[in-house]
Design a protein around this motif. Sequence first.
Motif: not given
Length: 461
Positions: A453, A456-457, A459
């Motif tokens: 998570k 992803k945040n 990126n």
Amino acid sequence: MKKEFIVILGGGESGVGAALLAKKNGIKVFLSDSGIISNKYKNILIENNIPFEEKGHTENMIVKNASKIIKSPGISKENYLIKKIYSLNIPIISEIEFGKNYIKNSKIIGITGSNGKTTTSSIVYQILKNNKLNVDIAGNIGFSFSRKASISKKDIYVLEISSFQLDDSHNFRSNIAVLLNITRDHLNRYDGNIDNYVSSKFKIATLQKKEDFFIYNYDDPIVRLGVKKYPILSQCIPFSIREKLNTGFYIKNKILIQKKDREICFFNLNKLQNIPIIGDHNLYNIIASLIISKILNINIDSIIPILLKLKPIEHRMENFANINGIKFINDSKATNVHAVFYALKSMNSPTIWIAGGEDKGNDYTEIISLVKSKVKAIICLGKNNKKIVNFFKNFISIILETESIEEAVHMAYALSYPGYNILLSPACSSFDLFKNYKERGKKFKKKVMNLIKNEKNRNIF
């Protein structure tokens, strides 16, 4: 005659299962736990009107009134109360032996070994269930045997059995017994003497009768010596993936051969080339399962679809995540060096190895070559990591220590590149930092999911 009064020591799955079975059969029973009983089990005891105590044992009441003791497999024979019970000649029996007394006409398939017993038990259960046999699975997997015996009677029980359960078994008999392997495991419970551990494991065979079957791994040198040493009345069936045998099962040109007087092509292993669980360790598990199927006259071809659908058991070589080309593998169930051997052997790319916990008398010699060739760094997750650090410091330049599973995950990820594996395969028990290997594995997966998570945040921006 004094009415039977059973005292159960330990309020976990085995203890509560035995209490339920005793209650169902009209036996006076009392359960005692030195610690706190979980709400899940406490509620079961209350709902069934089973008296119990926690946070300590009422010693005088127990030793004065008990006609028989059933103790949790996790309680050591060195425990003060256990020593006193032995000195007073109060019988101590295992929960599995107690359960067997109430399903006398059912067949027992008992499966043990330092490694692989959960996988093999699961495979056998799936095969029998899919062939419409009246079967259940219990023991060291899922519910306790006594709990299952208290619910309903089955024709066949597949039992995963540990050495601790066999320790207190005196008459427990498996109609079909399997011994997959024996490694230097749990030696802290056996006075550091592997012979004591081997003796315990071989009870699964020595308690059998001549009409029973004993299936064993011929490739394991300790097992092979044990077969010669211990008195075994049952029909012995060895199997090997390395050698041609005069009798038993072995592999020739990728065909599993059965040999008695002559060679018989028993099973074409090429049919399993797409099986999702791979490796020599699983091949042993599958062969043992096939031999059991043969004994029970199950059509071998009916087994192929079942094997092709097999999935890794949770916490056993569970490839569950991939971050930027880095694979995360949860092998928390690998609580001894032999299990880690097969885990590392299956690694086909550079690996960050997360190891450590409560040492059980480990000897890391057998994995030196694998560590040197495959491991780029070791993350020690435990309260006392001296043994691992001292053993591998001359082979691995990067060895880090932590008591935090979250920190272990972040350390491993920071040391990795695309194409690497991050392998949690501890070689030790979990009890220094966790309740059990399941909690360790679940927390590892949770921290990895949190990492995903965060990545992803990150990126997004």
